[in-house]
Design an enzyme around this catalytic site. Structure first.
Site, short mmCIF file in Angstrom:
data_model
loop_
_atom_site.label_atom_id
_atom_site.label_comp_id
_atom_site.label_asym_id
_atom_site.label_seq_id
_atom_site.Cartn_x
_atom_site.Cartn_y
_atom_site.Cartn_z
N HIS A 9 0.84 -1.19 0.00
CA HIS A 9 0.00 0.00 0.00
C HIS A 9 0.88 1.24 0.00
O HIS A 9 2.01 1.22 0.49
CB HIS A 9 -0.97 0.01 1.19
CG HIS A 9 -0.30 -0.11 2.53
ND1 HIS A 9 0.23 -1.29 3.01
CD2 HIS A 9 -0.08 0.82 3.50
CE1 HIS A 9 0.74 -1.09 4.21
NE2 HIS A 9 0.57 0.19 4.52
N HIS A 59 1.18 5.25 0.97
CA HIS A 59 0.68 6.36 1.79
C HIS A 59 0.79 7.66 1.01
O HIS A 59 1.82 7.92 0.38
CB HIS A 59 1.51 6.51 3.07
CG HIS A 59 1.45 5.34 3.99
ND1 HIS A 59 0.70 5.35 5.14
CD2 HIS A 59 2.05 4.13 3.93
CE1 HIS A 59 0.85 4.19 5.76
NE2 HIS A 59 1.66 3.43 5.04
#
Length: 149
Positions: free
Chosen positions: A112, A114
């Site tokens: 993922h 940020h």
């Protein structure tokens, strides 16, 4: 700081929490959804407006992420960064941050990205040994990386 941010990597049923979010089986505040990706507001934000870009498909780390998927993840992050700057949220700058592996701070083994809005007094710092390295050391590192490509 990592201890304060720690969150469970799995749901109560043992499913990857980001997979559960991506399939709608776990709640989140969505800012983007398409067939391959979701982007959500981080549950424990560094700053207000901190977002996460998640592939719906499970990829534990960068090594398992198809290059075209990684490229698209960064494209979405770029669009979200521009959107953050158009809001009234405090956003003088943006950090894109991807932790790949536990030693890098990855808490949930689902890749993922940020998207973190920044401002001068937000309190977020990266601390390291920033000293200038010798030319010889830089050349040695470059040779090792080139050899591994």
């Amino acid at each position: 700081m990592a201890e304060l941010r720690r969150m469970p990597a799995t749901t109560s049923s043992g499913e990857c929490v980001f997979c559960a979010i991506g399939t709608g089986r776990a709640p989140a505040a969505f800012v983007h959804e398409d067939d391959e990706f979701v982007a959500i507001v981080d549950l424990r934000p560094v700053t207000t407006g901190h977002l996460l870009v998640l592939p719906r498909a499970h990829h534990a780390d960068l090594a398992g992420l198809p290059p075209e998927t990684g490229a698209r993840m960064f494209t979405i992050a770029q669009q979200l960064a521009a959107a953050l700057r158009r809001t009234d949220l405090r956003c003088d700058a943006i950090n894109l941050f991807l932790a790949d592996g536990k030693a890098a701070g990855q808490e949930i083994p689902h890749v993922h990205l940020h998207v973190i809005p920044r401002h001068p007094d937000d309190g977020f710092v990266l601390d390291a040994d920033w000293r200038v390295r010798s030319r010889e050391e830089l050349i040695e590192v470059a040779e090792k990386v080139r050899a591994a490509l």
